[in-house]
Design a protein around this motif. Structure first.
Motif, mmCIF file in Angstrom:
data_model
loop_
_atom_site.group_PDB
_atom_site.id
_atom_site.type_symbol
_atom_site.label_atom_id
_atom_site.label_comp_id
_atom_site.label_asym_id
_atom_site.label_seq_id
_atom_site.Cartn_x
_atom_site.Cartn_y
_atom_site.Cartn_z
ATOM 1 N N HIS A 186 1.035 -0.878 0.184
ATOM 2 C CA HIS A 186 0.023 -0.212 -0.043
ATOM 3 C C HIS A 186 0.923 1.729 -0.221
ATOM 4 N N ALA A 187 -0.125 2.404 -0.546
ATOM 5 C CA ALA A 187 1.325 3.561 -0.259
ATOM 6 C C ALA A 187 1.985 3.801 0.325
ATOM 7 N N GLY A 188 2.505 4.413 0.713
ATOM 8 C CA GLY A 188 3.499 4.795 1.680
ATOM 9 C C GLY A 188 4.541 3.624 2.648
ATOM 10 N N VAL A 189 4.433 2.458 2.078
ATOM 11 C CA VAL A 189 5.119 1.250 2.982
ATOM 12 C C VAL A 189 6.501 1.317 2.755
ATOM 13 N N PHE A 190 7.286 0.952 2.972
ATOM 14 C CA PHE A 190 8.616 1.088 2.809
ATOM 15 C C PHE A 190 9.345 0.385 1.176
ATOM 16 N N CYS A 191 9.637 0.600 0.769
ATOM 17 C CA CYS A 191 10.498 -0.343 -0.474
ATOM 18 C C CYS A 191 8.688 -0.448 -1.951
ATOM 19 N N ALA A 192 8.560 0.365 -1.923
ATOM 20 C CA ALA A 192 6.914 0.353 -2.669
ATOM 21 C C ALA A 192 6.842 -0.604 -3.607
ATOM 22 N N ASP A 193 7.355 -0.495 -4.839
ATOM 23 C CA ASP A 193 7.883 -1.465 -5.960
ATOM 24 C C ASP A 193 9.185 -2.024 -6.242
ATOM 25 N N ARG A 194 9.827 -2.121 -5.636
ATOM 26 C CA ARG A 194 10.983 -3.249 -5.934
ATOM 27 C C ARG A 194 11.706 -4.019 -4.087
ATOM 28 N N LEU A 195 12.276 -5.325 -4.285
ATOM 29 C CA LEU A 195 12.405 -5.209 -2.945
ATOM 30 C C LEU A 195 13.171 -4.862 -2.804
ATOM 31 N N ASP A 196 13.926 -4.001 -1.052
ATOM 32 C CA ASP A 196 14.832 -3.309 -0.846
ATOM 33 C C ASP A 196 16.330 -4.203 -0.969
ATOM 34 N N ILE A 197 17.518 -3.930 -1.071
ATOM 35 C CA ILE A 197 18.736 -5.197 -1.470
ATOM 36 C C ILE A 197 19.026 -5.857 0.857
ATOM 37 N N GLY A 198 18.346 -4.755 1.677
ATOM 38 C CA GLY A 198 18.599 -6.065 2.873
ATOM 39 C C GLY A 198 17.853 -6.432 3.152
ATOM 40 N N THR A 199 16.779 -6.094 2.984
ATOM 41 C CA THR A 199 15.469 -6.884 3.129
ATOM 42 C C THR A 199 15.244 -8.453 2.329
ATOM 43 N N ARG A 200 16.147 -7.918 1.324
ATOM 44 C CA ARG A 200 16.600 -9.210 0.013
ATOM 45 C C ARG A 200 17.735 -10.225 0.996
ATOM 46 N N PHE A 201 18.917 -9.419 1.426
ATOM 47 C CA PHE A 201 20.246 -10.345 2.202
ATOM 48 C C PHE A 201 19.652 -11.190 2.813
ATOM 49 N N PHE A 202 18.347 -10.382 3.832
ATOM 50 C CA PHE A 202 17.609 -11.080 5.393
ATOM 51 C C PHE A 202 17.131 -12.172 5.262
ATOM 52 N N LEU A 203 16.444 -11.963 4.184
ATOM 53 C CA LEU A 203 15.319 -13.176 3.522
ATOM 54 C C LEU A 203 16.875 -15.034 3.408
ATOM 55 N N GLY A 204 17.952 -14.228 2.456
ATOM 56 C CA GLY A 204 18.723 -15.750 2.429
ATOM 57 C C GLY A 204 19.115 -15.647 3.769
ATOM 58 N N THR A 205 18.547 -15.420 5.320
ATOM 59 C CA THR A 205 19.539 -15.938 5.816
ATOM 60 C C THR A 205 18.717 -16.149 6.827
ATOM 61 N N LEU A 206 17.541 -15.761 6.646
ATOM 62 C CA LEU A 206 16.502 -16.431 7.580
ATOM 63 C C LEU A 206 16.876 -17.527 8.548
ATOM 64 N N PRO A 207 16.140 -17.211 9.868
ATOM 65 C CA PRO A 207 15.510 -19.407 10.000
ATOM 66 C C PRO A 207 14.826 -20.182 9.645
ATOM 67 N N ALA A 208 14.956 -21.455 9.855
ATOM 68 C CA ALA A 208 14.208 -22.117 9.715
ATOM 69 C C ALA A 208 13.487 -22.853 10.920
ATOM 70 N N PRO A 209 12.711 -22.489 11.704
ATOM 71 C CA PRO A 209 11.723 -22.670 12.658
ATOM 72 C C PRO A 209 11.172 -24.068 11.886
ATOM 73 N N ARG A 210 11.433 -25.266 13.646
ATOM 74 C CA ARG A 210 10.648 -26.549 13.707
ATOM 75 C C ARG A 210 9.383 -26.541 14.175
ATOM 76 N N GLY A 211 8.524 -26.732 14.364
ATOM 77 C CA GLY A 211 7.017 -27.416 14.377
ATOM 78 C C GLY A 211 6.522 -26.067 15.073
#
Length: 397
Positions: free
Chosen positions: A211-236
């Motif tokens: 929605h309008a005003g939310v960070f990185c409106a039309d593309r994934l920012d590089i910080g979040t992209r980096f974060f997504l590639g390192t996320l933990p994988a919770p079990r259960g």
């Protein structure tokens, strides 16, 4: 506490949450300039008065006697307005406090706009409010000189009507817009939906909503992209919080990768939480019972020891100011809600030095992954003294 002298009296104003250490004011020269202009011009405020983007309630509080409708995207701004109205002894029922996600008024006679940092939010709101504006509507915007650009004026002119600007006073400026009923009416182009790239883990090739005003409106920012590639994988069946969720891509990534996870999306922006809700339901269609969406002051409404994993990409700006106040409060909130052994994962710019703050709050932290610009840090809530109450099943890859 700062005092603003207005034609309607002297106001004691604070931001929210009130912090004696915080020296940032709840108003600035742009608010002052607009209020003085209204008084000097004898603007008729007896009709339907709408105030858009009032950051900490200075405009709404000063004009409370005229029954304004406040439209805001900020929960903290709304709470600040409530506190400032109460401080002046104003009956809050005389003021209509609404969000930018609510239905706009049917008619607007005076529209006052504190120009937001996000041009997208301004565009969306002008589209939404335009049907209620008539040829006699008084439309005045205000902002600091470096907040008002040619692109800002073009938005007003394309959606509402021609503009002119005032002289600068104390580095603030006013925008005067004359409604043009001949302009074509069109719906807002927001929200935007876009597909994510490959190579980012569970959310690769999936769609997010902004929605309008939310960070990185039309593309994934590089910080979040980096974060997504390192996320933990919770079990259960773990309880996860996406703190400062924005469009919800981080929390949704965990929900996609870990079907047993329950995710709470929390943000102070009404538009952000609306975005997260749509992103989640588009990508986890069978997960309605495993998600909660909270607009609020950090994690203030969540109970202690209720989460196994908190994920956070803290903002380091509060409007024009660069500050670690929000990050500091987020880290403290995370420490409170995490169960013993629960984990906080944070991504941030290297130069912000979040590791120092995390060590003070959690007693330590470690670097999970590094990037020339960003770093992902992990802090663990202290384990209980007794082995009978063990930590969560968070797990890492």
């Amino acid at each position: 506490m700062n005092r603003l002298t207005t034609p309607w009296g002297e106001l004691a104003l604070t931001r929210f949450p009130e912090d004696p250490r915080d020296q940032l004011r709840a108003w600035d020269a742009a608010d002052d300039y607009l209020l003085r202009h209204l008084a000097d011009e004898g603007t008729d405020l007896s009709g339907s008065l709408v105030v858009l983007g009032d950051r900490w309630g200075a405009l709404t509080t000063a004009l409370a006697g005229h029954g304004p409708v406040q439209l805001t995207d900020s929960y903290l701004g709304r709470r600040a307005t409530e506190a400032n109205l109460a401080r002046t002894g104003t009956d809050t029922s005389a003021v209509a406090l609404r969000t930018v996600r609510d239905e706009p008024p049917d008619r607007i006679d005076v529209l006052l706009i504190r120009v937001p940092k996000s041009l997208a939010l301004l565009e969306d709101q002008l589209h939404r409010l335009a049907p209620a504006i008539h040829p006699g509507t008084v439309v005045v915007g205000t902002g600091m000189v470096d907040e008002i650009h040619t692109s800002t004026l073009r938005l007003f002119e394309r959606i509402v009507g021609p503009t002119r600007t005032s002289l600068a006073v104390r580095k603030a400026r006013l925008i005067f817009c004359t409604p043009d009923p001949a302009l074509p009416r069109s719906p807002s182009p927001w929200p935007l939906r876009y597909a994510l790239p490959d190579g980012i883990g569970a959310m690769a090739d999936r769609t997010v909503t902004n929605h309008a005003g939310v960070f990185c409106a039309d593309r994934l920012d590089i910080g979040t992209r980096f974060f997504l590639g390192t996320l933990p994988a919770p079990r259960g069946p773990v309880d996860v919080i996406d703190l400062g969720c924005g469009n919800g891509v981080v929390g949704t990534a965990v929900a996609v990768a870990s079907p047993g996870a329950s995710v709470t999306f929390a943000d102070e922006s009404y538009s952000a939480v609306a975005s997260a809700r749509e992103t989640y339901h588009d990508n986890v269609p069978d997960g309605a019972g495993r998600a909660a969406f909270v607009v609020g002051d950090g994690l203030a409404g969540l109970p202690d020891d209720s989460a196994d994993l908190v994920l956070c990409n803290p903002p380091f700006h509060s409007h024009r100011a660069t500050t670690d106040t929000t990050a500091r409060r987020m880290f403290g909130d995370a420490r409170r809600v995490l169960r013993p052994g629960g984990e906080l994962w944070v991504v941030g710019n290297r130069h912000l030095g979040y590791h120092v703050r995390l060590r003070r709050i959690f007693g330590g932290c470690e670097t999970v992954a590094g990037h020339p610009k960003f770093v992902v840090l992990r802090a663990v809530a202290p384990a209980p003294a007794s082995p009978a109450n063990r930590g969560p099943r968070t797990g890492t890859r």
